[in-house]
Design a protein around this motif. Sequence first.
Motif, PDB file in Angstrom:
ATOM      1  N   PRO A  20       0.810  -1.211   0.000  1.00  0.00           N
ATOM      2  CA  PRO A  20       0.000   0.000   0.000  1.00  0.00           C
ATOM      3  C   PRO A  20       0.848   1.268   0.000  1.00  0.00           C
ATOM      4  O   PRO A  20       2.073   1.222   0.130  1.00  0.00           O
ATOM      5  N   PHE A  21       0.194   2.390  -0.164  1.00  0.00           N
ATOM      6  CA  PHE A  21       0.823   3.688   0.091  1.00  0.00           C
ATOM      7  C   PHE A  21       0.819   3.869   1.607  1.00  0.00           C
ATOM      8  O   PHE A  21      -0.185   3.606   2.268  1.00  0.00           O
ATOM      9  N   VAL A  22       1.938   4.280   2.187  1.00  0.00           N
ATOM     10  CA  VAL A  22       1.979   4.519   3.634  1.00  0.00           C
ATOM     11  C   VAL A  22       2.462   5.937   3.910  1.00  0.00           C
ATOM     12  O   VAL A  22       3.239   6.505   3.143  1.00  0.00           O
ATOM     13  N   LYS A  23       1.985   6.495   4.987  1.00  0.00           N
ATOM     14  CA  LYS A  23       2.399   7.818   5.422  1.00  0.00           C
ATOM     15  C   LYS A  23       3.435   7.694   6.532  1.00  0.00           C
ATOM     16  O   LYS A  23       3.474   6.696   7.256  1.00  0.00           O
ATOM     17  N   SER A  24       4.257   8.702   6.666  1.00  0.00           N
ATOM     18  CA  SER A  24       5.238   8.718   7.747  1.00  0.00           C
ATOM     19  C   SER A  24       4.520   8.833   9.086  1.00  0.00           C
ATOM     20  O   SER A  24       3.475   9.477   9.202  1.00  0.00           O
ATOM     21  N   THR A  25       5.084   8.193  10.089  1.00  0.00           N
ATOM     22  CA  THR A  25       4.554   8.316  11.457  1.00  0.00           C
ATOM     23  C   THR A  25       5.383   9.300  12.266  1.00  0.00           C
ATOM     24  O   THR A  25       5.145   9.477  13.460  1.00  0.00           O
TER      25      THR A  25
END
Length: 339
Positions: free
Chosen positions: A230-235
């Motif tokens: 998937p596309f993931v965002k930074s945490t």
Amino acid sequence: MTAHSNPLKVVDVSQLTQETADKILDGFTTQGFLFVDGHDFTQQEVDHYFELSEQFFQLPKEEKLKFAINHEDCGYTTFNQENLDPETQEKGDPKEAFNFGHFNFVTGDCDKTMLPDMFADGTENYAFIQKMTKKMFSLGTQILKLLAMGLKIDEEAGGSNWFSDRHRASGTSMTSMRMLHYPATSKMDAEMRVRAGAHTDYGSITLLFQKQGQEGLEIFDTSDKWTPVPFVKSTNEKYLEEGRAAPIVINIADQLSAWTNNVLKSTLHRVTLPTEGQDRYSIVFFFDAEDSVRMVPIPSPIVAAAATEEIDLNKDESEYMTAREYSEKRFRETYVSGH
């Protein structure tokens, strides 16, 4: 679109430390793929690159074909011209692509003869490409240094610089930047939902930028099944506040896998699109070793331990294949006549 959990490790590579190197090595020796955070690409830069990509692919077909791909892997490939999995894709891959190549990473320059007017030297677009090219090289070099540290390459032989010394900014290689366009599928061609057939990449490492909502990458995982990435965002809140782009997918390619006695995994992957899905655009940086570099044994105890037969240290360097010879062989196996 169905949301999928992330099967890949996410590693922050902002620090050149042994701890980071060990995490990188772990991901690349098991999955062959990672998400990399802590880079210095902004979301604004990545979004603009995708805008330029869309503008290019919207050009008339006749205009794009003026820059048909050449034997140096520079230029445009039309639909069905590339076939990454000939055994299952009889007609070739239903996608189009545009490659930049012949880079000088000191300046960010590429082969200007293969560029349409919208990317011509002297334009804002070309200056932007130069900047992004240098950033790609910088991140790729950081990953190679971390890999050398993880593999514990002998310091006397070059240590953390062993790979980067063979991927120099001023060196000549088959490294390429690629814009890709995968048209949306429909019920009429649902059986052709595989848009890029199962394959491994050819060079050292690959950097992949993908857009949220345009997922499609799948890897053949350690349990022998296709798993969506998937596309993931930074945490990392700091990175989000700074406007940095989302974590970038990076994978090991065949050259580096063979070079390390398959310690580093070059994993099968493909691109699919769901029925009634939207178009997918992606940007890929294929980072290769310099053309003349011989794939000699790497002075790493981890690589030596993985050898299936004893390494002949007296073998002449000229007997080993060069990086260019390897890439050209794979390139010839990939392309078919397009239309």
